[in-house]
Design a protein around this motif. Structure first.
Motif, short mmCIF file in Angstrom:
data_model
loop_
_atom_site.label_atom_id
_atom_site.label_comp_id
_atom_site.label_asym_id
_atom_site.label_seq_id
_atom_site.Cartn_x
_atom_site.Cartn_y
_atom_site.Cartn_z
N GLU A 91 69.40 93.07 89.27
CA GLU A 91 68.88 94.41 89.56
C GLU A 91 69.25 94.87 90.96
OE1 GLU A 91 64.44 96.26 90.12
OE2 GLU A 91 64.80 95.04 88.33
N VAL A 92 69.29 93.93 91.92
CA VAL A 92 69.60 94.25 93.32
C VAL A 92 70.76 93.36 93.75
CG1 VAL A 92 68.75 94.23 95.69
CG2 VAL A 92 67.21 94.87 93.82
N PRO A 93 71.83 93.93 94.32
CA PRO A 93 72.95 93.10 94.76
C PRO A 93 72.56 92.16 95.89
CG PRO A 93 73.24 95.36 95.53
CD PRO A 93 72.06 95.36 94.59
N ILE A 94 73.11 90.94 95.84
CA ILE A 94 72.84 89.92 96.84
C ILE A 94 74.17 89.55 97.49
CG2 ILE A 94 71.94 87.59 97.25
CD1 ILE A 94 70.27 87.94 94.66
N PHE A 95 74.20 89.55 98.83
CA PHE A 95 75.45 89.32 99.55
C PHE A 95 75.33 88.12 100.49
CE2 PHE A 95 75.40 93.80 98.48
CZ PHE A 95 76.69 94.02 97.98
N ARG A 96 76.39 87.34 100.54
CA ARG A 96 76.47 86.26 101.52
C ARG A 96 76.64 86.86 102.91
NH1 ARG A 96 79.03 83.75 97.07
NH2 ARG A 96 78.28 81.60 96.72
N GLY A 97 75.95 86.27 103.88
CA GLY A 97 76.06 86.71 105.26
C GLY A 97 76.98 85.83 106.06
N ASP A 104 79.91 86.08 120.83
CA ASP A 104 80.59 87.02 121.73
C ASP A 104 80.22 88.42 121.28
OD1 ASP A 104 82.29 88.66 123.16
OD2 ASP A 104 84.07 87.41 122.83
N ALA A 105 79.61 89.19 122.17
CA ALA A 105 79.17 90.54 121.83
C ALA A 105 80.34 91.48 121.55
CB ALA A 105 78.31 91.11 122.95
N ASN A 106 81.55 91.02 121.78
CA ASN A 106 82.73 91.82 121.47
C ASN A 106 83.47 91.32 120.22
OD1 ASN A 106 82.62 93.58 123.82
ND2 ASN A 106 83.14 91.74 125.01
N ALA A 107 82.89 90.34 119.54
CA ALA A 107 83.57 89.73 118.40
C ALA A 107 82.61 89.59 117.23
CB ALA A 107 84.15 88.37 118.80
N PRO A 108 82.47 90.65 116.42
CA PRO A 108 81.57 90.57 115.27
C PRO A 108 82.06 89.54 114.25
CG PRO A 108 82.95 92.54 115.15
CD PRO A 108 83.16 91.95 116.51
N ILE A 109 81.14 88.98 113.51
CA ILE A 109 81.49 88.05 112.44
C ILE A 109 81.50 88.82 111.13
CG2 ILE A 109 80.83 85.96 111.22
CD1 ILE A 109 79.54 84.97 113.80
N VAL A 110 82.66 88.90 110.52
CA VAL A 110 82.81 89.68 109.29
C VAL A 110 82.24 88.88 108.11
CG1 VAL A 110 84.42 90.83 107.74
CG2 VAL A 110 84.84 90.83 110.21
N SER A 111 81.37 89.51 107.36
CA SER A 111 80.81 88.90 106.15
C SER A 111 80.59 90.00 105.14
CB SER A 111 79.48 88.21 106.47
OG SER A 111 78.48 89.17 106.82
N LYS A 112 80.37 89.61 103.89
CA LYS A 112 80.11 90.60 102.85
C LYS A 112 78.83 91.36 103.14
CE LYS A 112 82.69 88.32 99.14
NZ LYS A 112 82.64 87.70 97.80
N ALA A 113 77.84 90.68 103.73
CA ALA A 113 76.59 91.35 104.08
C ALA A 113 76.82 92.41 105.14
CB ALA A 113 75.56 90.33 104.55
N ALA A 114 77.53 92.05 106.21
CA ALA A 114 77.78 93.00 107.29
C ALA A 114 78.59 94.19 106.80
CB ALA A 114 78.50 92.31 108.45
N LEU A 115 79.59 93.94 105.97
CA LEU A 115 80.43 95.02 105.44
C LEU A 115 79.62 95.93 104.51
CD1 LEU A 115 83.74 93.08 104.75
CD2 LEU A 115 83.29 94.69 106.61
#
Length: 302
Positions: A91-97, A104-115
């Protein structure tokens, strides 16, 4: 530091209490403790106040995981288990983080949750912000802000993190393991509702006896929560445990169940203390929760 594209006037509007039903995503280290399970189920059982649009698995590392990636994977699986227990799988999508903490505040970690958070936030109407209920390490949310700072205009973060501002330190689990991401949230100018642990959410105590009386007989969900609580401690004689994370859900469910003030966003030091700077942007700081009202509401909704 991210330069927030948000005016002071708009930030105050975002920090006012939402009168209508809100759109919500939940970022949670679900396997870390037992309180996340209660919080996710409480939120899912509150459709009159919130529309749950997505669930994000957050990293954690303690005796229940081999590291942040393992903690995130276990939380991801626990979210699927919760939805199955509710009879609402799919019913609700679940995403890996994220599989690590932000370093590093200048280097985000890309994940399906963040996207997903970026995409979902950018599609939000200006007059209908997306509420990000964060009840774990804040890397997923911080990374989304770093990936696309424009989402600051579109979201309100309701984070259970740190201890009360008067506490001698703020070495709380969610914040302590994720220092740089915590600083991004506090420094970015994103509309933030900060709900501390010790001194505030620490009032949300309950016992096995209370869970037995008001939860155990509530079908599959009740049995799941009862067994989850029962396993958390060997000897329940005179024992109570804090269910921290339901504070965020209680905050969104009823304005009168918490007390809060607008304060300058605190500065987080390297040794995990709060410092005050009156020139900083405002956040909403919750300084009290009404324990009985929140538990009564949750028990009824089960």
């Amino acid at each position: 530091m991210i330069q927030p594209p948000l005016s002071a006037e708009k930030r105050l509007l975002r920090l006012s209490y939402p009168k209508d039903k809100v759109r919500v995503v939940i970022d949670t280290d679900t396997y870390n403790e037992i309180d996340d399970q209660f919080a996710v189920i409480y939120a899912m059982q509150s459709p009159e106040r919130m529309q749950i649009e997505a669930l994000y698995a957050a990293p954690f590392h303690n005796e229940l995981s081999d590291g942040p990636q393992d903690g995130m994977e276990k939380s991801y699986e626990e979210l699927h288990k919760i939805m199955a227990v509710l009879g609402r799988e799919g019913e609700v999508p679940i995403f890996r983080g994220s599989d690590a903490y932000l370093t590093d505040a200048n280097a985000p970690i890309v994940s399906k949750a963040a996207l997903d958070l970026v995409e979902r936030a950018l599609s939000t109407e200006d007059d209908e912000p997306l509420y990000v209920v964060a009840i774990g390490a804040i890397t997923n949310v911080a990374s989304a802000i770093l990936l696309e700072p424009r989402i600051i205009e579109k979201i309100v973060v309701v984070w259970l993190g740190g201890h009360a501002l008067h506490w001698p330190d703020t070495k709380e689990f969610n914040l302590r393991q994720d220092l740089e991401a915590s600083r991004v949230i506090l420094n970015s100018g994103v509309p933030l509702v900060l709900i501390p642990c010790m001194g505030v959410s620490s009032h949300l105590l309950t016992s096995l006896s209370e869970i037995r009386d008001y939860v155990q007989d509530k079908g599959t969900v009740g049995r799941y929560l009862y067994e989850t609580y029962k396993r958390c401690h060997d000897d329940h004689f005179g024992y109570t445990r804090v269910i921290w994370d339901i504070a965020n859900i209680g905050y969104l469910n009823n304005e009168s169940w918490t007390e809060s003030s607008l304060v300058p966003s605190p500065v987080l030091t390297d040794d995990f203390r709060w410092e005050s700077d009156q020139a900083r942007h405002l956040i909403r700081y919750v300084w009290n929760v009404r324990r009985d009202a929140i538990f009564q509401d949750m028990f009824r909704k089960l």
